[in-house]
Scaffold this motif. Structure first.
Motif, PDB file in Angstrom:
ATOM      1  N   LEU A 142     -13.659 -12.652   4.011  1.00 40.57           N
ATOM      2  CA  LEU A 142     -14.830 -12.542   4.886  1.00 40.57           C
ATOM      3  C   LEU A 142     -14.454 -12.491   6.356  1.00 40.57           C
ATOM      4  CD1 LEU A 142     -17.282 -14.961   3.048  1.00 40.57           C
ATOM      5  CD2 LEU A 142     -17.374 -12.458   3.129  1.00 40.57           C
ATOM      6  N   SER A 143     -13.225 -12.860   6.689  1.00 36.56           N
ATOM      7  CA  SER A 143     -12.790 -12.791   8.088  1.00 36.56           C
ATOM      8  C   SER A 143     -12.151 -11.446   8.415  1.00 36.56           C
ATOM      9  CB  SER A 143     -11.794 -13.914   8.385  1.00 36.56           C
ATOM     10  OG  SER A 143     -10.543 -13.651   7.787  1.00 36.56           O
ATOM     11  N   GLY A 144     -11.976 -10.594   7.410  1.00 34.47           N
ATOM     12  CA  GLY A 144     -11.288  -9.330   7.617  1.00 34.47           C
ATOM     13  C   GLY A 144     -12.221  -8.178   7.932  1.00 34.47           C
ATOM     14  N   ALA A 145     -11.773  -7.302   8.821  1.00 37.40           N
ATOM     15  CA  ALA A 145     -12.451  -6.033   9.130  1.00 37.40           C
ATOM     16  C   ALA A 145     -13.929  -6.218   9.441  1.00 37.40           C
ATOM     17  CB  ALA A 145     -12.247  -5.063   7.965  1.00 37.40           C
TER      18      ALA A 145
ATOM     19  N   SER B 107       3.534  -6.342  12.698  1.00 37.94           N
ATOM     20  CA  SER B 107       3.027  -7.475  11.915  1.00 37.94           C
ATOM     21  C   SER B 107       2.147  -6.966  10.774  1.00 37.94           C
ATOM     22  CB  SER B 107       2.218  -8.433  12.797  1.00 37.94           C
ATOM     23  OG  SER B 107       1.144  -7.769  13.421  1.00 37.94           O
ATOM     24  N   ASN B 108       2.239  -7.647   9.634  1.00 37.05           N
ATOM     25  CA  ASN B 108       1.378  -7.294   8.509  1.00 37.05           C
ATOM     26  C   ASN B 108      -0.064  -7.648   8.863  1.00 37.05           C
ATOM     27  OD1 ASN B 108      -0.066  -8.022   5.803  1.00 37.05           O
ATOM     28  ND2 ASN B 108       1.681  -6.768   5.207  1.00 37.05           N
ATOM     29  N   PRO B 109      -1.021  -6.733   8.686  1.00 40.64           N
ATOM     30  CA  PRO B 109      -2.381  -6.954   9.179  1.00 40.64           C
ATOM     31  C   PRO B 109      -3.326  -7.678   8.235  1.00 40.64           C
ATOM     32  CG  PRO B 109      -2.213  -4.736   8.324  1.00 40.64           C
ATOM     33  CD  PRO B 109      -0.852  -5.357   8.165  1.00 40.64           C
ATOM     34  N   SER B 110      -2.925  -7.919   6.996  1.00 38.67           N
ATOM     35  CA  SER B 110      -3.872  -8.387   5.980  1.00 38.67           C
ATOM     36  C   SER B 110      -4.230  -9.858   6.118  1.00 38.67           C
ATOM     37  CB  SER B 110      -3.295  -8.153   4.584  1.00 38.67           C
ATOM     38  OG  SER B 110      -4.133  -8.684   3.579  1.00 38.67           O
ATOM     39  N   ASP B 111      -5.500 -10.167   5.888  1.00 35.23           N
ATOM     40  CA  ASP B 111      -5.949 -11.552   5.728  1.00 35.23           C
ATOM     41  C   ASP B 111      -5.866 -11.958   4.263  1.00 35.23           C
ATOM     42  OD1 ASP B 111      -6.995 -12.224   8.497  1.00 35.23           O
ATOM     43  OD2 ASP B 111      -8.180 -10.439   8.070  1.00 35.23           O
ATOM     44  N   MET B 112      -6.326 -11.085   3.388  1.00 33.11           N
ATOM     45  CA  MET B 112      -6.337 -11.372   1.960  1.00 33.11           C
ATOM     46  C   MET B 112      -4.964 -11.756   1.451  1.00 33.11           C
ATOM     47  SD  MET B 112      -7.159  -8.826  -1.276  1.00 33.11           S
ATOM     48  CE  MET B 112      -5.439  -8.281  -1.374  1.00 33.11           C
ATOM     49  N   ASN B 113      -3.924 -11.031   1.890  1.00 35.58           N
ATOM     50  CA  ASN B 113      -2.589 -11.254   1.357  1.00 35.58           C
ATOM     51  C   ASN B 113      -1.991 -12.586   1.797  1.00 35.58           C
ATOM     52  OD1 ASN B 113      -2.843  -8.779   0.144  1.00 35.58           O
ATOM     53  ND2 ASN B 113      -1.734  -7.686   1.744  1.00 35.58           N
ATOM     54  N   VAL B 114      -2.440 -13.088   2.937  1.00 38.30           N
ATOM     55  CA  VAL B 114      -1.989 -14.410   3.384  1.00 38.30           C
ATOM     56  C   VAL B 114      -2.540 -15.470   2.435  1.00 38.30           C
ATOM     57  CG1 VAL B 114      -1.952 -16.052   5.297  1.00 38.30           C
ATOM     58  CG2 VAL B 114      -1.890 -13.597   5.771  1.00 38.30           C
ATOM     59  N   ALA B 115      -3.824 -15.347   2.098  1.00 38.58           N
ATOM     60  CA  ALA B 115      -4.427 -16.288   1.153  1.00 38.58           C
ATOM     61  C   ALA B 115      -3.794 -16.165  -0.225  1.00 38.58           C
ATOM     62  CB  ALA B 115      -5.933 -16.043   1.066  1.00 38.58           C
ATOM     63  N   LEU B 116      -3.554 -14.949  -0.690  1.00 38.41           N
ATOM     64  CA  LEU B 116      -2.920 -14.766  -2.000  1.00 38.41           C
ATOM     65  C   LEU B 116      -1.529 -15.391  -2.033  1.00 38.41           C
ATOM     66  CD1 LEU B 116      -3.859 -11.092  -2.976  1.00 38.41           C
ATOM     67  CD2 LEU B 116      -4.896 -13.218  -3.784  1.00 38.41           C
ATOM     68  N   THR B 117      -0.828 -15.345  -0.913  1.00 40.09           N
ATOM     69  CA  THR B 117       0.499 -15.956  -0.840  1.00 40.09           C
ATOM     70  C   THR B 117       0.408 -17.466  -0.989  1.00 40.09           C
ATOM     71  OG1 THR B 117       1.347 -14.154   0.541  1.00 40.09           O
ATOM     72  CG2 THR B 117       2.542 -16.236   0.613  1.00 40.09           C
ATOM     73  N   ALA B 118      -0.558 -18.077  -0.314  1.00 42.39           N
ATOM     74  CA  ALA B 118      -0.746 -19.528  -0.428  1.00 42.39           C
ATOM     75  C   ALA B 118      -1.201 -19.921  -1.828  1.00 42.39           C
ATOM     76  CB  ALA B 118      -1.758 -20.008   0.610  1.00 42.39           C
ATOM     77  N   LEU B 119      -1.782 -18.980  -2.556  1.00 41.08           N
ATOM     78  CA  LEU B 119      -2.285 -19.256  -3.902  1.00 41.08           C
ATOM     79  C   LEU B 119      -1.280 -18.884  -4.999  1.00 41.08           C
ATOM     80  CD1 LEU B 119      -5.951 -17.983  -3.417  1.00 41.08           C
ATOM     81  CD2 LEU B 119      -5.214 -20.370  -3.705  1.00 41.08           C
ATOM     82  N   ASP B 120      -0.070 -18.504  -4.603  1.00 40.72           N
ATOM     83  CA  ASP B 120       0.971 -18.149  -5.582  1.00 40.72           C
ATOM     84  C   ASP B 120       0.522 -17.032  -6.517  1.00 40.72           C
ATOM     85  OD1 ASP B 120       2.772 -20.124  -4.644  1.00 40.72           O
ATOM     86  OD2 ASP B 120       1.749 -21.659  -5.830  1.00 40.72           O
ATOM     87  N   ALA B 121      -0.040 -15.977  -5.957  1.00 44.11           N
ATOM     88  CA  ALA B 121      -0.543 -14.858  -6.746  1.00 44.11           C
ATOM     89  C   ALA B 121       0.596 -14.098  -7.427  1.00 44.11           C
ATOM     90  CB  ALA B 121      -1.336 -13.906  -5.859  1.00 44.11           C
ATOM     91  N   THR B 122       0.252 -13.449  -8.527  1.00 46.37           N
ATOM     92  CA  THR B 122       1.170 -12.558  -9.230  1.00 46.37           C
ATOM     93  C   THR B 122       0.562 -11.160  -9.280  1.00 46.37           C
ATOM     94  OG1 THR B 122       2.053 -14.352 -10.607  1.00 46.37           O
ATOM     95  CG2 THR B 122       2.350 -12.101 -11.415  1.00 46.37           C
ATOM     96  N   ILE B 123       1.364 -10.152  -8.947  1.00 42.62           N
ATOM     97  CA  ILE B 123       0.919  -8.762  -8.933  1.00 42.62           C
ATOM     98  C   ILE B 123       1.335  -8.101 -10.238  1.00 42.62           C
ATOM     99  CG2 ILE B 123       0.830  -6.640  -7.578  1.00 42.62           C
ATOM    100  CD1 ILE B 123       0.115  -9.260  -6.040  1.00 42.62           C
ATOM    101  N   HIS B 124       0.375  -7.486 -10.938  1.00 43.18           N
ATOM    102  CA  HIS B 124       0.649  -6.844 -12.221  1.00 43.18           C
ATOM    103  C   HIS B 124       0.649  -5.323 -12.036  1.00 43.18           C
ATOM    104  CE1 HIS B 124       0.144 -10.561 -14.667  1.00 43.18           C
ATOM    105  NE2 HIS B 124      -0.480 -10.930 -13.559  1.00 43.18           N
ATOM    106  N   ILE B 125       1.682  -4.693 -12.568  1.00 41.66           N
ATOM    107  CA  ILE B 125       1.949  -3.284 -12.291  1.00 41.66           C
ATOM    108  C   ILE B 125       2.199  -2.536 -13.595  1.00 41.66           C
ATOM    109  CG2 ILE B 125       3.562  -1.687 -11.155  1.00 41.66           C
ATOM    110  CD1 ILE B 125       4.211  -4.109  -9.261  1.00 41.66           C
ATOM    111  N   GLU B 126       1.656  -1.324 -13.664  1.00 42.12           N
ATOM    112  CA  GLU B 126       1.981  -0.381 -14.737  1.00 42.12           C
ATOM    113  C   GLU B 126       2.728   0.794 -14.111  1.00 42.12           C
ATOM    114  OE1 GLU B 126       1.517  -0.500 -17.964  1.00 42.12           O
ATOM    115  OE2 GLU B 126       0.239  -2.293 -18.133  1.00 42.12           O
ATOM    116  N   GLY B 127       3.804   1.222 -14.762  1.00 42.46           N
ATOM    117  CA  GLY B 127       4.584   2.327 -14.236  1.00 42.46           C
ATOM    118  C   GLY B 127       5.263   3.103 -15.334  1.00 42.46           C
ATOM    119  N   ILE B 128       6.087   4.029 -14.957  1.00 40.30           N
ATOM    120  CA  ILE B 128       6.750   4.867 -15.950  1.00 40.30           C
ATOM    121  C   ILE B 128       7.728   4.045 -16.789  1.00 40.30           C
ATOM    122  CG2 ILE B 128       6.462   7.009 -14.670  1.00 40.30           C
ATOM    123  CD1 ILE B 128       9.292   6.700 -13.620  1.00 40.30           C
TER     124      ILE B 128
END
Length: 334
Positions: free
Chosen positions: A102-105, A166-187
């Motif tokens: 909610l603080s972003g953009a 500098s990285n501009p994201s607000d969301m990604n700072v919160a995800l970092t504090a929350l120990d998020a995991t990114i799930h990826i599909e690829g070849i």
């Protein structure tokens, strides 16, 4: 804007095949995925990004937010930022993420921007967007105009001789504090990556910002359950109250037990070349009494490695005060 081909992916495998069609699909950039388009289209208009093909993934079934069996949450890659911020699972369990979103953009951009797109928004500065100026991120080997130019808003942590954006994201700072995991599909199939390992420091290759490879598609993000009784908070300091990147921000997750901090996660924004996980601050907080002296030590530890430029030395003290205040507020309500 240059001419490009627009297509729509019918499913995840279709998107992966399209994204892998060029060996330079990640940066350079023959193929780009389009969801909300709030950053991509802007950069295309400026001739910073010039893909030959854009693949629309906005209609893929990746827009759900749901609880996981372990008590965490799964967030689809095309969930809009506004919807995610207001979702009951996020507001009730992960307040720091809702506050960051909610603080972003602006409200209009939050209605379009997506989770996956926010993860992949380019780390950038005014020179990255100006094709008349040299930028190693845009053209490797061209030089960094920011180092000797306007650098008030640039990073002070994780910089290199090649890039100080500098990285501009607000969301990604919160995800970092929350120990998020990114799930990826690829070849190469499915894989999952801790958010700390997902973003790359600029080093000598600032054009490569994440570990994604050609054809890789983020499908969802998972958050583990927070320790029972913990409190989280996001604090953002900026030049104006809306539509502005952070000069400094802090995302904290704290649990206090018997007058001591049993759990602490700290991430900083606006000051790092990527969302900045401060393990040094966490070490200073662990099992310590939540008071002003402890918070000051944690903030000093978080900023000990800062390398300010000619115009952004103020960020060291600003980020320090931001973190101290965030910790004070989070423990006050814990």
């Amino acid at each position: 804007m240059e001419l490009f081909q627009l297509s729509r992916a019918n499913d995840v495998r279709d998107a992966i095949a399209a994204g892998a069609a060029s060996p330079t699909a990640q940066h350079g950039a023959q193929v780009r995925f389009l969801a909300g388009g709030t950053t991509l289209l802007d950069l295309m208009k400026l001739n910073v990004e010039h893909p030959g093909r854009v693949v629309d993934i906005s209609r893929l079934p990746l827009n759900d937010v749901e609880a996981t069996p372990d008590g965490g949450v799964k967030i689809g890659a095309t969930v809009r930022n506004a919807d995610l911020a207001m979702h009951p699972l996020i507001r009730d369990r992960y307040a720091v993420l809702s506050q960051a979103l909610l603080s972003g953009a602006s409200a209009q951009l939050r209605n379009m921007a997506t989770t996956g797109g926010n993860l992949l928004q380019r780390t950038r500065c005014v020179y990255f967007r100006d094709t008349a100026m040299p930028c190693n991120k845009r053209t490797p080997g061209a030089g960094c105009a920011a180092i000797g130019g306007f650098n008030r808003t640039m990073a002070i942590l994780g910089t290199s001789d090649a890039c100080i954006a500098s990285n501009p994201s607000d969301m990604n700072v919160a995800l970092t504090a929350l120990d998020a995991t990114i799930h990826i599909e690829g070849i190469r199939g499915s894989r999952h990556i801790a958010i700390d390992d997902f973003f790359l420091l600029p080093g000598a290759t600032p054009q490569r910002e994440t570990v994604l490879e050609p054809g890789d598609l983020i499908t969802h993000v998972t958050l583990p359950p927070l320790p029972e009784g913990s409190n989280s908070l996001y604090l953002k300091l900026r030049d104006r109250a809306s539509y502005e990147f952070a000069l400094a921000s802090a995302a904290v997750v704290i649990k206090v037990v018997d007058g001591r901090m049993a759990h602490a996660r700290v991430a900083l924004g606006g000051v790092g070349t990527k969302p900045w996980h401060s393990r040094e601050a966490e070490a200073a907080l662990h099992d310590a009494v939540p008071d002003a002296a402890t918070f000051a030590r944690a903030a000093d530890a978080a900023l000990a490695g800062a390398r300010p430029q000619s115009q952004n030395g103020f960020k060291v003290e600003l980020a320090r005060r931001c973190l101290v205040h965030a910790l004070t507020q989070a423990t006050r309500t814990a």
